[in-house]
Design a protein around this motif. Structure first.
Motif, PDB file in Angstrom:
ATOM      1  N   PHE A  78     -45.214  11.407 -94.746  1.00 57.82           N
ATOM      2  CA  PHE A  78     -44.629  10.847 -95.974  1.00 57.82           C
ATOM      3  C   PHE A  78     -43.331  10.107 -95.668  1.00 57.82           C
ATOM      4  O   PHE A  78     -43.093   8.998 -96.173  1.00 57.82           O
ATOM      5  CB  PHE A  78     -44.384  11.971 -96.979  1.00 57.82           C
ATOM      6  CG  PHE A  78     -43.779  11.496 -98.279  1.00 57.82           C
ATOM      7  CD1 PHE A  78     -44.555  10.893 -99.246  1.00 57.82           C
ATOM      8  CD2 PHE A  78     -42.414  11.644 -98.519  1.00 57.82           C
ATOM      9  CE1 PHE A  78     -43.997  10.452-100.437  1.00 57.82           C
ATOM     10  CE2 PHE A  78     -41.849  11.205 -99.698  1.00 57.82           C
ATOM     11  CZ  PHE A  78     -42.645  10.603-100.660  1.00 57.82           C
ATOM     12  N   ALA A  79     -42.476  10.716 -94.849  1.00 61.53           N
ATOM     13  CA  ALA A  79     -41.214  10.069 -94.485  1.00 61.53           C
ATOM     14  C   ALA A  79     -41.461   8.758 -93.735  1.00 61.53           C
ATOM     15  O   ALA A  79     -40.763   7.761 -93.959  1.00 61.53           O
ATOM     16  CB  ALA A  79     -40.366  11.018 -93.642  1.00 61.53           C
ATOM     17  N   ALA A  80     -42.458   8.762 -92.858  1.00 63.38           N
ATOM     18  CA  ALA A  80     -42.765   7.532 -92.121  1.00 63.38           C
ATOM     19  C   ALA A  80     -43.244   6.433 -93.060  1.00 63.38           C
ATOM     20  O   ALA A  80     -42.887   5.254 -92.895  1.00 63.38           O
ATOM     21  CB  ALA A  80     -43.821   7.826 -91.053  1.00 63.38           C
ATOM     22  N   VAL A  81     -44.055   6.812 -94.068  1.00 65.08           N
ATOM     23  CA  VAL A  81     -44.530   5.815 -95.028  1.00 65.08           C
ATOM     24  C   VAL A  81     -43.366   5.252 -95.826  1.00 65.08           C
ATOM     25  O   VAL A  81     -43.256   4.034 -96.042  1.00 65.08           O
ATOM     26  CB  VAL A  81     -45.582   6.430 -95.959  1.00 65.08           C
ATOM     27  CG1 VAL A  81     -45.898   5.488 -97.119  1.00 65.08           C
ATOM     28  CG2 VAL A  81     -46.858   6.743 -95.186  1.00 65.08           C
ATOM     29  N   VAL A  82     -42.457   6.124 -96.278  1.00 64.38           N
ATOM     30  CA  VAL A  82     -41.313   5.664 -97.067  1.00 64.38           C
ATOM     31  C   VAL A  82     -40.424   4.738 -96.239  1.00 64.38           C
ATOM     32  O   VAL A  82     -39.907   3.722 -96.738  1.00 64.38           O
ATOM     33  CB  VAL A  82     -40.510   6.861 -97.601  1.00 64.38           C
ATOM     34  CG1 VAL A  82     -39.201   6.406 -98.247  1.00 64.38           C
ATOM     35  CG2 VAL A  82     -41.337   7.659 -98.594  1.00 64.38           C
ATOM     36  N   ALA A 206     -43.846   3.136-101.437  1.00 62.36           N
ATOM     37  CA  ALA A 206     -44.795   4.193-101.099  1.00 62.36           C
ATOM     38  C   ALA A 206     -45.810   4.405-102.216  1.00 62.36           C
ATOM     39  O   ALA A 206     -46.970   4.749-101.951  1.00 62.36           O
ATOM     40  CB  ALA A 206     -44.049   5.491-100.803  1.00 62.36           C
ATOM     41  N   VAL A 207     -45.386   4.230-103.461  1.00 62.04           N
ATOM     42  CA  VAL A 207     -46.332   4.345-104.579  1.00 62.04           C
ATOM     43  C   VAL A 207     -47.431   3.302-104.430  1.00 62.04           C
ATOM     44  O   VAL A 207     -48.613   3.582-104.676  1.00 62.04           O
ATOM     45  CB  VAL A 207     -45.590   4.188-105.918  1.00 62.04           C
ATOM     46  CG1 VAL A 207     -46.582   4.096-107.074  1.00 62.04           C
ATOM     47  CG2 VAL A 207     -44.640   5.357-106.134  1.00 62.04           C
ATOM     48  N   ASP A 208     -47.070   2.106-104.013  1.00 61.12           N
ATOM     49  CA  ASP A 208     -48.073   1.063-103.811  1.00 61.12           C
ATOM     50  C   ASP A 208     -48.979   1.405-102.631  1.00 61.12           C
ATOM     51  O   ASP A 208     -50.190   1.169-102.680  1.00 61.12           O
ATOM     52  CB  ASP A 208     -47.383  -0.276-103.578  1.00 61.12           C
ATOM     53  CG  ASP A 208     -48.374  -1.406-103.368  1.00 61.12           C
ATOM     54  OD1 ASP A 208     -49.097  -1.736-104.328  1.00 61.12           O
ATOM     55  OD2 ASP A 208     -48.432  -1.954-102.259  1.00 61.12           O
ATOM     56  N   VAL A 209     -48.411   1.985-101.574  1.00 66.33           N
ATOM     57  CA  VAL A 209     -49.224   2.397-100.431  1.00 66.33           C
ATOM     58  C   VAL A 209     -50.227   3.462-100.845  1.00 66.33           C
ATOM     59  O   VAL A 209     -51.344   3.541-100.313  1.00 66.33           O
ATOM     60  CB  VAL A 209     -48.324   2.896 -99.288  1.00 66.33           C
ATOM     61  CG1 VAL A 209     -49.150   3.515 -98.166  1.00 66.33           C
ATOM     62  CG2 VAL A 209     -47.476   1.762 -98.743  1.00 66.33           C
ATOM     63  N   GLY A 210     -49.858   4.281-101.833  1.00 70.48           N
ATOM     64  CA  GLY A 210     -50.750   5.340-102.289  1.00 70.48           C
ATOM     65  C   GLY A 210     -52.040   4.843-102.904  1.00 70.48           C
ATOM     66  O   GLY A 210     -52.975   5.626-103.096  1.00 70.48           O
ATOM     67  N   SER A 211     -52.114   3.552-103.228  1.00 70.20           N
ATOM     68  CA  SER A 211     -53.355   3.012-103.781  1.00 70.20           C
ATOM     69  C   SER A 211     -54.381   2.669-102.694  1.00 70.20           C
ATOM     70  O   SER A 211     -55.502   2.303-103.010  1.00 70.20           O
ATOM     71  CB  SER A 211     -53.047   1.749-104.599  1.00 70.20           C
ATOM     72  OG  SER A 211     -52.468   0.745-103.783  1.00 70.20           O
ATOM     73  N   LEU A 215     -54.773   7.289 -98.291  1.00 72.22           N
ATOM     74  CA  LEU A 215     -53.351   7.598 -98.491  1.00 72.22           C
ATOM     75  C   LEU A 215     -53.042   7.849 -99.959  1.00 72.22           C
ATOM     76  O   LEU A 215     -51.894   7.717-100.381  1.00 72.22           O
ATOM     77  CB  LEU A 215     -52.485   6.443 -97.962  1.00 72.22           C
ATOM     78  CG  LEU A 215     -52.532   6.198 -96.450  1.00 72.22           C
ATOM     79  CD1 LEU A 215     -51.740   4.948 -96.096  1.00 72.22           C
ATOM     80  CD2 LEU A 215     -51.966   7.404 -95.695  1.00 72.22           C
ATOM     81  N   GLY A 216     -54.052   8.215-100.723  1.00 69.98           N
ATOM     82  CA  GLY A 216     -53.841   8.430-102.150  1.00 69.98           C
ATOM     83  C   GLY A 216     -52.861   9.546-102.465  1.00 69.98           C
ATOM     84  O   GLY A 216     -52.190   9.506-103.508  1.00 69.98           O
ATOM     85  N   ALA A 219     -48.863   8.831-103.300  1.00 73.24           N
ATOM     86  CA  ALA A 219     -48.305   8.354-104.562  1.00 73.24           C
ATOM     87  C   ALA A 219     -47.688   9.477-105.386  1.00 73.24           C
ATOM     88  O   ALA A 219     -46.641   9.281-106.020  1.00 73.24           O
ATOM     89  CB  ALA A 219     -49.384   7.634-105.363  1.00 73.24           C
ATOM     90  N   ALA A 220     -48.301  10.660-105.410  1.00 71.66           N
ATOM     91  CA  ALA A 220     -47.820  11.741-106.280  1.00 71.66           C
ATOM     92  C   ALA A 220     -46.396  12.195-105.914  1.00 71.66           C
ATOM     93  O   ALA A 220     -45.511  12.220-106.773  1.00 71.66           O
ATOM     94  CB  ALA A 220     -48.800  12.916-106.245  1.00 71.66           C
ATOM     95  N   PRO A 221     -46.112  12.580-104.655  1.00 72.06           N
ATOM     96  CA  PRO A 221     -44.725  12.970-104.346  1.00 72.06           C
ATOM     97  C   PRO A 221     -43.744  11.804-104.489  1.00 72.06           C
ATOM     98  O   PRO A 221     -42.572  12.020-104.845  1.00 72.06           O
ATOM     99  CB  PRO A 221     -44.805  13.452-102.896  1.00 72.06           C
ATOM    100  CG  PRO A 221     -46.056  12.873-102.341  1.00 72.06           C
ATOM    101  CD  PRO A 221     -46.998  12.758-103.483  1.00 72.06           C
ATOM    102  N   ALA A 222     -44.190  10.574-104.229  1.00 71.16           N
ATOM    103  CA  ALA A 222     -43.285   9.426-104.393  1.00 71.16           C
ATOM    104  C   ALA A 222     -42.895   9.248-105.854  1.00 71.16           C
ATOM    105  O   ALA A 222     -41.724   9.002-106.172  1.00 71.16           O
ATOM    106  CB  ALA A 222     -43.944   8.156-103.853  1.00 71.16           C
ATOM    107  N   ARG A 223     -43.867   9.369-106.747  1.00 67.29           N
ATOM    108  CA  ARG A 223     -43.555   9.255-108.181  1.00 67.29           C
ATOM    109  C   ARG A 223     -42.648  10.393-108.639  1.00 67.29           C
ATOM    110  O   ARG A 223     -41.755  10.195-109.473  1.00 67.29           O
ATOM    111  CB  ARG A 223     -44.844   9.256-108.997  1.00 67.29           C
ATOM    112  CG  ARG A 223     -45.658   7.987-108.855  1.00 67.29           C
ATOM    113  CD  ARG A 223     -46.731   7.935-109.938  1.00 67.29           C
ATOM    114  NE  ARG A 223     -47.571   6.742-109.803  1.00 67.29           N
ATOM    115  CZ  ARG A 223     -48.738   6.710-109.191  1.00 67.29           C
ATOM    116  NH1 ARG A 223     -49.218   7.831-108.641  1.00 67.29           N
ATOM    117  NH2 ARG A 223     -49.433   5.595-109.113  1.00 67.29           N
ATOM    118  N   LEU A 224     -42.869  11.607-108.102  1.00 67.17           N
ATOM    119  CA  LEU A 224     -42.020  12.743-108.472  1.00 67.17           C
ATOM    120  C   LEU A 224     -40.575  12.492-108.061  1.00 67.17           C
ATOM    121  O   LEU A 224     -39.641  12.709-108.855  1.00 67.17           O
ATOM    122  CB  LEU A 224     -42.557  14.009-107.800  1.00 67.17           C
ATOM    123  CG  LEU A 224     -41.705  15.275-107.992  1.00 67.17           C
ATOM    124  CD1 LEU A 224     -41.581  15.632-109.464  1.00 67.17           C
ATOM    125  CD2 LEU A 224     -42.272  16.436-107.188  1.00 67.17           C
TER     126      LEU A 224
END
Length: 620
Positions: A78-82, A206-211, A215-216, A219-224
């Protein structure tokens, strides 16, 4: 660093305190990820020293270690994606220093006077706004989105300027408007604020990457996390804006108050120019090549009409801000093409089906073509509704109990009730038999009843050669439209069916154009973001479409038989010119026909103008 101390003048809480609150959210998220690992270390240490003996503690330690390893793995991904996700970048037209040396000099002078770092670059956007945008993210360099000094680590933000400002505002006014924007580079350079902004932008990316597939869960922890820091991030930006405004107080403050009036005027003129003038051209596959120059004409016309805007045109004698550009025409063309992409979804490059149009050629190449295309679509819809399976003709012999063609966008499973028979033409009663010549059709001779052979846009030659329509009118004449819509108002009548048919046909054409563009490679021009990003108008209703198409038919008849001409109004778009003067009294008469089924006001208007309603019009 210069400009950093001013953020403490923004009030309480300051922008820096809000930035620290955002960073605390990041720290807490990191603590949650490290907590299982810390517990696992404690258990392993206790087991090693013999403080926790027994098989039960061995099992507990093994389970905790496994959970800690899993949490660390998920947290690391998650950190790497962000960190690596590419934040969104506004589509703009880059402006190099060689293309605008005077503008760069003006901006640097502003930064020096306010003791803040100058922006790393300047870009233009086809909108009435200006802001700073950070493009120093590593993902932008990897993806080739940004290059040069603006993408260097720790570089100052890019100054994005609304292109209409450069053409409408004077140099002094532009300087006053840009002062508080440029002052924002000072607070932006503060480490805490820069880190907080990078964290929020990373979460948003990251929310966009979650789509993406696989990698779905991102999106949830990024939105939180975004929800947890949303309030503090918004207050931080307000604090930065307040600090920038406070620092810019000493730079042309009095002139800025006057310049803000020009900002509102520019926005009004730009909106009218896009929705009334540019949008019809975009729908025809053409894009006006000089929108920014056009906004000057639109605002000058607005100033002439609106007494509240009197005196604004006297400013035009001063030096315009577009003089700060080396080649304003080239820049205008680039921003006009970008405006078509953002507001209409056109391709990113010109092509055979997406070509520029000059203002001088706009009436002939856009207005006249628009009217004739809509008139052709109207007659095609009438042909479809007047067929053997459609509505009843004036003789009542064909389709008297049948249903009208589909009026739904899908074009299947929906039918409209039969409408009353259309009246005969003014030339005489409708003949049931016998051919009619082209000369007779042009003179208004009645047409025989029979199935319609038209399946697309009709030309004069096709109207002469094709069998006449079952509704009793010969060819694409205005009399046919008037006869079909007379008394055809109300729910389920011919007007309603025709409006639905036009909506379905237009939707089908738009889908075909979109599919052809994607097949031809135009879809690549849309980039990562779906365009249009900012649609100008909501979908039009069927009644609005019918009124537009009837108006187009009337204008075509006036041009072909009464010596009228297509024209363009800078604020209202396509207009009909008679003896060089605009006729603005047509729309109410068309609405009277479409909504009430009453043709008399329109017939009186046509008679006064000398329009021959029985003469076939030239269609595309």
């Amino acid at each position: 660093m210069s400009g950093i101390g001013s953020i403490m003048e923004a009030g309480v809480p300051s922008a820096r305190s809000r930035a620290l609150a955002v960073l605390r959210v990041r720290s807490r998220a990191l603590a949650v990820v490290l907590l299982p690992a810390a517990l696992a270390v404690v258990l392993v240490a206790a087991r090693t020293t013999g403080r926790l003996a027994g098989e039960v503690w061995g099992t507990v330690t093994l389970v905790v270690c496994a959970v800690a390893a899993l949490v660390l793995l998920v947290g690391g991904v998650f950190a790497a994606v962000v960190l690596r996700a590419s934040p969104a970048v506004t589509p703009t037209v880059p402006l190099s220093e060689a293309a605008a040396p005077d503008l760069y000099r003006l901006v640097r002078d502003l930064a020096d006077r306010m003791d803040v770092p100058p922006p790393s670059a300047i870009a233009l956007t086809p909108d009435c706004d200006s802001w700073l945008e950070d493009r120093a993210h590593a993902a932008h360099r990897r993806g080739g989105i940004a290059g040069g000094p603006q993408s260097a680590p720790g570089a100052a933000p890019v100054l994005v300027i609304g292109s209409p400002f450069l053409w409408w505002m004077r140099v002094a006014e532009l300087r006053a408007v840009l002062a508080p924007v440029v002052a924002g580079t000072g607070p932006s350079a503060h480490p805490d604020i820069a880190d907080a902004r990078a964290f929020v932008r990373g979460l948003d990316a990251a929310v966009d990457v979650g789509s993406r597939r696989g990698l779905g869960w991102i999106a949830a922890p990024a939105r939180l996390l975004l929800r947890l820091c949303r309030t503090d991030a918004a207050e931080m930006e307000r604090g930065v804006a307040a600090a920038a405004s406070d620092r810019a107080q000493g730079v042309d403050y009095g002139l800025r108050i006057v310049a803000q009036e020009q900002v509102g005027l520019a926005y009004a003129g730009w909106d009218r120019l896009l929705t009334r003038v540019a949008l019809p051209a975009w729908r025809m596959g053409r894009w006006p090549a000089h929108l920014d120059a056009g906004v000057v004409s639109a605002l000058t016309e607005l100033s002439r009409r609106d007494r509240l805007a009197e005196g604004f045109t006297s400013r035009l004698g001063e030096r315009p801000a577009c003089d700060l550009l080396e080649q304003p025409g080239v820049i205008d063309e680039a921003t006009s093409l970008l405006a078509a992409r953002l507001f209409h979804g056109g391709p990113a490059e010109a092509g055979p089906d997406w070509s520029p149009v000059e203002w001088a050629a706009y009436p002939e190449e856009v207005v006249d073509r628009k009217w004739r295309t809509e008139a052709a679509r109207l007659h095609t819809a009438l042909d479809a509704l007047a067929g053997p399976a459609g509505l009843a003709g004036p003789t009542g012999a064909a389709g008297s109990s049948g249903a009208a063609g589909s009026a739904s966008p899908e074009g299947a499973g929906t039918v409209a009730p039969a409408a009353p028979a259309a009246p005969a033409t003014a030339a005489g009663p409708v003949s049931a038999t016998g051919p009619v010549s082209a000369a007779g059709a042009a003179a208004g001779s009645p047409a025989p009843s029979g199935p319609s052979g038209a399946a697309g846009p009709v030309t004069i030659e096709a109207a002469d050669a094709a069998p006449p329509a079952v509704d009793g009118f010969a060819g694409p004449t205005l009399e046919r439209v008037l006869g079909c819509l007379t008394g055809a108002s109300g729910e389920g009548a011919l007007g309603e069916a025709l409006a639905g048919r036009l909506s379905a046909d237009l939707a089908r054409e738009e889908r075909a154009v979109g599919a052809a563009g994607a097949a031809g490679g135009a879809g690549k021009a849309r980039g990562a973001d779906a365009v249009p990003l900012f649609p100008l108008q909501p979908p039009r209703s069927g009644r609005d479409l019918l009124a537009d198409h009837v108006t187009a038919m009337v204008c075509c008849a006036a041009v072909d038989s009464a010596g009228a001409a297509p024209g363009m109004d800078w604020l209202d778009g396509p207009v009909l010119l008679v003896d060089g003067d605009r006729r603005a009294d047509l729309p109410p008469r068309v609405l009277c026909l479409v909504e009430d089924g009453d043709p008399e006001p329109l017939r009186e208007w046509l008679s006064a103008l000398g329009v021959r309603t029985e003469k076939p019009v030239r269609l595309v």
